[in-house]
Motif scaffolding. Structure first.
Motif, PDB file in Angstrom:
ATOM      1  N   ILE A  60       0.836  -1.203   0.000  1.00  0.00           N
ATOM      2  CA  ILE A  60       0.000   0.000   0.000  1.00  0.00           C
ATOM      3  C   ILE A  60       0.871   1.253   0.000  1.00  0.00           C
ATOM      4  CG2 ILE A  60      -1.632   1.378   1.377  1.00  0.00           C
ATOM      5  CD1 ILE A  60      -2.994  -1.192   2.232  1.00  0.00           C
ATOM      6  N   ARG A 112      -6.749   2.957  -3.866  1.00  0.00           N
ATOM      7  CA  ARG A 112      -5.420   2.351  -4.009  1.00  0.00           C
ATOM      8  C   ARG A 112      -5.073   2.290  -5.484  1.00  0.00           C
ATOM      9  NH1 ARG A 112      -5.646  -2.853   0.204  1.00  0.00           N
ATOM     10  NH2 ARG A 112      -6.609  -1.692   1.924  1.00  0.00           N
ATOM     11  N   GLY A 119     -12.562  -7.700  -9.443  1.00  0.00           N
ATOM     12  CA  GLY A 119     -12.465  -7.712  -7.984  1.00  0.00           C
ATOM     13  C   GLY A 119     -11.392  -6.792  -7.416  1.00  0.00           C
ATOM     14  N   ARG A 120     -10.733  -6.035  -8.266  1.00  0.00           N
ATOM     15  CA  ARG A 120      -9.661  -5.146  -7.799  1.00  0.00           C
ATOM     16  C   ARG A 120      -9.817  -3.784  -8.474  1.00  0.00           C
ATOM     17  NH1 ARG A 120      -5.506  -6.258  -4.725  1.00  0.00           N
ATOM     18  NH2 ARG A 120      -5.695  -8.515  -4.744  1.00  0.00           N
ATOM     19  N   PHE A 121     -10.071  -2.773  -7.694  1.00  0.00           N
ATOM     20  CA  PHE A 121     -10.371  -1.458  -8.242  1.00  0.00           C
ATOM     21  C   PHE A 121      -9.477  -0.398  -7.609  1.00  0.00           C
ATOM     22  CE2 PHE A 121     -14.139  -4.115  -8.016  1.00  0.00           C
ATOM     23  CZ  PHE A 121     -14.479  -4.186  -9.350  1.00  0.00           C
ATOM     24  N   PHE A 124     -12.567   1.573  -4.287  1.00  0.00           N
ATOM     25  CA  PHE A 124     -13.419   0.456  -3.888  1.00  0.00           C
ATOM     26  C   PHE A 124     -13.996   0.791  -2.516  1.00  0.00           C
ATOM     27  CE2 PHE A 124     -10.535  -1.562  -0.768  1.00  0.00           C
ATOM     28  CZ  PHE A 124      -9.365  -0.887  -1.062  1.00  0.00           C
ATOM     29  N   GLN A 126     -14.938  -0.334   1.472  1.00  0.00           N
ATOM     30  CA  GLN A 126     -14.730  -1.254   2.584  1.00  0.00           C
ATOM     31  C   GLN A 126     -15.740  -0.973   3.681  1.00  0.00           C
ATOM     32  OE1 GLN A 126     -10.648  -0.924   3.908  1.00  0.00           O
ATOM     33  NE2 GLN A 126      -9.993  -2.615   2.604  1.00  0.00           N
ATOM     34  N   LYS A 210       3.021 -11.642  -3.805  1.00  0.00           N
ATOM     35  CA  LYS A 210       2.116 -12.333  -4.719  1.00  0.00           C
ATOM     36  C   LYS A 210       2.863 -13.083  -5.836  1.00  0.00           C
ATOM     37  CE  LYS A 210      -2.019 -10.539  -3.216  1.00  0.00           C
ATOM     38  NZ  LYS A 210      -1.501 -10.012  -1.951  1.00  0.00           N
ATOM     39  N   ARG A 258      -0.851 -10.870   7.378  1.00  0.00           N
ATOM     40  CA  ARG A 258      -1.686  -9.832   6.790  1.00  0.00           C
ATOM     41  C   ARG A 258      -0.801  -8.768   6.158  1.00  0.00           C
ATOM     42  NH1 ARG A 258      -5.516 -10.439   4.813  1.00  0.00           N
ATOM     43  NH2 ARG A 258      -6.034  -8.270   5.085  1.00  0.00           N
ATOM     44  N   ALA A 280     -10.143 -13.290  -1.424  1.00  0.00           N
ATOM     45  CA  ALA A 280     -10.224 -12.768  -0.060  1.00  0.00           C
ATOM     46  C   ALA A 280     -11.370 -11.773   0.034  1.00  0.00           C
ATOM     47  CB  ALA A 280      -8.919 -12.092   0.329  1.00  0.00           C
ATOM     48  N   CYS A 282     -12.400 -10.735   3.091  1.00  0.00           N
ATOM     49  CA  CYS A 282     -12.301 -10.026   4.359  1.00  0.00           C
ATOM     50  C   CYS A 282     -11.005 -10.390   5.053  1.00  0.00           C
ATOM     51  CB  CYS A 282     -13.528 -10.423   5.166  1.00  0.00           C
ATOM     52  SG  CYS A 282     -13.346 -10.530   6.917  1.00  0.00           S
ATOM     53  N   GLY A 283     -10.383  -9.414   5.682  1.00  0.00           N
ATOM     54  CA  GLY A 283      -9.149  -9.707   6.387  1.00  0.00           C
ATOM     55  C   GLY A 283      -9.040  -8.864   7.635  1.00  0.00           C
ATOM     56  N   LEU A 306     -13.641  -5.535   5.161  1.00  0.00           N
ATOM     57  CA  LEU A 306     -14.076  -6.362   4.037  1.00  0.00           C
ATOM     58  C   LEU A 306     -14.290  -5.493   2.822  1.00  0.00           C
ATOM     59  CD1 LEU A 306     -17.379  -6.057   3.318  1.00  0.00           C
ATOM     60  CD2 LEU A 306     -17.562  -7.287   5.474  1.00  0.00           C
ATOM     61  N   GLY A 307     -14.085  -6.101   1.653  1.00  0.00           N
ATOM     62  CA  GLY A 307     -14.317  -5.401   0.397  1.00  0.00           C
ATOM     63  C   GLY A 307     -15.762  -5.606  -0.022  1.00  0.00           C
ATOM     64  N   ARG A 310     -16.474  -7.210  -3.383  1.00  0.00           N
ATOM     65  CA  ARG A 310     -16.256  -8.664  -3.421  1.00  0.00           C
ATOM     66  C   ARG A 310     -17.403  -9.434  -2.797  1.00  0.00           C
ATOM     67  NH1 ARG A 310      -9.728  -9.254  -2.608  1.00  0.00           N
ATOM     68  NH2 ARG A 310      -9.230  -7.616  -4.113  1.00  0.00           N
TER      69      ARG A 310
HETATM   70  P1  ATP Z   1      -5.316  -8.345  -1.356  1.00  0.00           P
HETATM   71  O1  ATP Z   1      -4.412  -9.399  -0.847  1.00  0.00           O
HETATM   72  O2  ATP Z   1      -6.525  -8.883  -2.115  1.00  0.00           O
HETATM   73  O3  ATP Z   1      -4.623  -7.224  -2.075  1.00  0.00           O
HETATM   74  P2  ATP Z   1      -5.251  -6.745   0.985  1.00  0.00           P
HETATM   75  O4  ATP Z   1      -4.380  -7.506   1.905  1.00  0.00           O
HETATM   76  O5  ATP Z   1      -4.672  -5.583   0.239  1.00  0.00           O
HETATM   77  O6  ATP Z   1      -5.970  -7.723  -0.042  1.00  0.00           O
HETATM   78  P3  ATP Z   1      -6.818  -5.460   3.023  1.00  0.00           P
HETATM   79  O7  ATP Z   1      -5.986  -4.247   2.974  1.00  0.00           O
HETATM   80  O8  ATP Z   1      -6.779  -6.324   4.217  1.00  0.00           O
HETATM   81  O9  ATP Z   1      -6.585  -6.327   1.721  1.00  0.00           O
HETATM   82  O10 ATP Z   1      -8.348  -5.076   2.731  1.00  0.00           O
HETATM   83  C1  ATP Z   1      -9.447  -5.863   3.197  1.00  0.00           C
HETATM   84  C2  ATP Z   1     -10.351  -6.294   2.062  1.00  0.00           C
HETATM   85  O11 ATP Z   1     -10.595  -5.227   1.156  1.00  0.00           O
HETATM   86  C3  ATP Z   1      -9.771  -7.379   1.179  1.00  0.00           C
HETATM   87  O12 ATP Z   1      -9.978  -8.633   1.754  1.00  0.00           O
HETATM   88  C4  ATP Z   1     -10.576  -7.220  -0.080  1.00  0.00           C
HETATM   89  O13 ATP Z   1     -11.847  -7.854   0.055  1.00  0.00           O
HETATM   90  C5  ATP Z   1     -10.811  -5.733  -0.155  1.00  0.00           C
HETATM   91  N1  ATP Z   1      -9.894  -5.076  -1.109  1.00  0.00           N
HETATM   92  C6  ATP Z   1      -8.585  -4.767  -0.915  1.00  0.00           C
HETATM   93  N2  ATP Z   1      -8.080  -4.138  -1.988  1.00  0.00           N
HETATM   94  C7  ATP Z   1      -9.101  -4.027  -2.889  1.00  0.00           C
HETATM   95  C8  ATP Z   1      -9.228  -3.459  -4.206  1.00  0.00           C
HETATM   96  N3  ATP Z   1      -8.214  -2.843  -4.793  1.00  0.00           N
HETATM   97  N4  ATP Z   1     -10.413  -3.553  -4.819  1.00  0.00           N
HETATM   98  C9  ATP Z   1     -11.469  -4.161  -4.223  1.00  0.00           C
HETATM   99  N5  ATP Z   1     -11.431  -4.707  -2.996  1.00  0.00           N
HETATM  100  C10 ATP Z   1     -10.256  -4.649  -2.321  1.00  0.00           C
END
Ligand code: ATP
Ligand code: MG
Length: 419
Positions: A60, A112, A119-121, A124, A126, A210, A258, A280, A282-283, A306-307, A310
């Motif tokens: 990030i 971000r 699923g990645r924007f 987005f 949360q 990754k 995490r 994922a 939710c984390g 949580l996203g 997603r």
């Molecule tokens: P990832 O491994 O998928 O990049 P992350 O570790 O960056 O996830 P967190 O920062 O813990 O994720 O964010 C919590 C949740 O937010 C994630 O589990 C996911 O559902 C959602 N999320 C994270 N980044 C994005 C994104 N760019 N677009 C959509 N949803 C997202």
């Protein structure tokens, strides 16, 4: 059209937002039941908050932040997540002075700079909850139970996996850090550039990389769970015991670290197998070091994010969807300007009585208006033409079975409410 929305962003149209509102309402209801109050923090913060609160070695901070300088020369950043802001507010708004623990929730857009894909924007949404001021394993268990309740019971998703780990505390991590460096040192040259920089600063983060090559290199790396101190081990044991007691099934995943630097002890993730790579949903976990890191007194914290996008892709992938109740109660079919005025008056009455109501403003033909009523899936059509005006009674048509009845204009509201 010459101007497009920025890459990785979405327009949510009324059919979508109706579903978003349902999800938001469900989350707010759960927060009331679990005792979390909403916090709304600014969409942008001082850049330093995220540098310190999310961590310099995270993806990030290293590559995903929208950072800009404002007209006053300050460095500001669009929030990439909300936990750091919630911690800042806890300190700045002196929430530590209230009865502890403090239980907060938030929802809204995060930003971000990522490679947009399914699923990645880049913008987005949360939803997240946090408990500040409790070091008890019960707080960890409550956070996990909330997330599990949401996905398992309220949303009814299948193929859920709850991955659970403890990432220890700075004390147990010192020995683990050394073990990891000893493991990676012989293959240092094969690591990706980002992970090379992590080797000294935060070798645990290499496990979170990754890249497939790195994952291959890391596959026999030592596990944090073999290095936990007595306190962390006992805490982990109690979290597991509470989840067992609540029949919440978890899988231990000693490789789950995490993506954020401030996590201590419990780390967890919920995955939905059916949504592919971005599985994922939710984390979260415990972050006892965060509030101190951003300048407060040392205060324990635990939470998850949580996203929301997603959640919708997981539901869609499983062929279920969030129910919305946005169909139309009444369509007023009118002919002539005198009838229009009477219908306008009726529409006002119906809406104030809580019924949803539409009417034609385009002088469409009688047939076209009935067609519109059909297309909008109105339950009732109320027809006011010249004959109806003369007799002072509207024709009320049940669009479901086609039956109709003549009802005095001043009784239409009552009639529909009774139905
Ligand atoms: P990832 O491994 O998928 O990049 P992350 O570790 O960056 O996830 P967190 O920062 O813990 O994720 O964010 C919590 C949740 O937010 C994630 O589990 C996911 O559902 C959602 N999320 C994270 N980044 C994005 C994104 N760019 N677009 C959509 N949803 C997202
Ligand atoms: Mg990420």
């Amino acid at each position: 059209m010459a101007i497009f929305r920025p890459r990785g962003t979405n327009d949510f149209l009324p059919a979508d937002t109706a579903k978003w509102q349902e999800l938001e309402a469900l989350l707010r209801t759960m927060c009331r039941e679990y005792g979390f109050g909403e916090i709304r923090t600014p969409l942008f913060e001082e850049t330093e908050l995220f540098q310190r609160g999310v961590g310099e070695t995270t993806d990030i901070v290293q590559k995903e932040m929208y950072t800009f300088t404002d007209h006053g020369g300050r460095s500001l950043t669009l929030r990439p997540e909300n936990t750091a802001s919630a911690c800042r507010a806890y300190v700045e708004d002196k929430l530590y002075g209230q009865v502890q623990p403090i239980k907060l929730y938030y929802m809204g857009p995060m930003f971000r700079y990522e490679k947009p894909q399914s699923g990645r924007f880049r913008q987005f949404h949360q939803f997240g909850i946090e408990i500040f001021g409790s070091a008890s394993p019960a707080a960890d268990a409550e956070i996990i139970a909330f997330a599990w309740d949401l996905y398992q019971n309220r949303l009814g998703l299948k193929n859920l996996r709850l991955l659970l780990n403890s990432v220890g505390c700075p004390e147990c991590r010192a020995a683990y850090r050394k073990a990891l460096q000893d493991y990676f040192r012989p293959r240092y040259d094969e690591l990706c550039e980002t992970c090379k920089s992590r080797f000294e600063r935060n070798p645990m983060r290499i496990l979170d990389c990754k890249s497939a090559e790195n994952q291959e290199i890391a596959k026999d790396a030592p596990l944090i769970t073999d290095y936990l101190c007595d306190d962390c081990r006992a805490h982990f044991q109690q979290v597991k015991a509470m989840l067992d007691a609540a029949d919440i099934p978890y899988e231990l995943d000693p490789r789950l670290v995490r993506g954020l630097d401030y996590y201590t002890k419990t780390a967890f993730e919920i995955q939905v197998a059916t949504i592919g790579a971005q599985s994922a949903v939710c984390g979260g976990g415990r972050y006892d070091g965060l509030i101190k890191e951003i300048g407060g007194e040392s205060t324990p914290g635990v939470g998850f994010a949580l996203g929301m996008e997603r959640v919708f892709s997981a539901l869609a992938a499983q062929g279920s969807d969030i129910e919305t109740e946005d169909q139309l109660d009444v369509y007023l079919v009118v002919a002539g300007s005198a009838a229009s005025a009477a219908a306008f008056r009726l529409a006002d009455q119906l809406r104030r009585a809580g019924l949803t109501c539409e009417m034609d403003y385009a002088d469409k033909s009688f047939k076209a208006q009935l067609k519109a009523a059909n297309r909008l899936q109105a339950d009732w059509a109320v027809i006011i033409g010249e004959d109806e005006l003369k007799s002072g009674a509207a024709t009320v048509k049940n669009m479901g079975d086609g039956s109709q009845e003549s009802v005095p204009l001043e009784r239409v509201k009552q009639y529909l409410l009774e139905k």
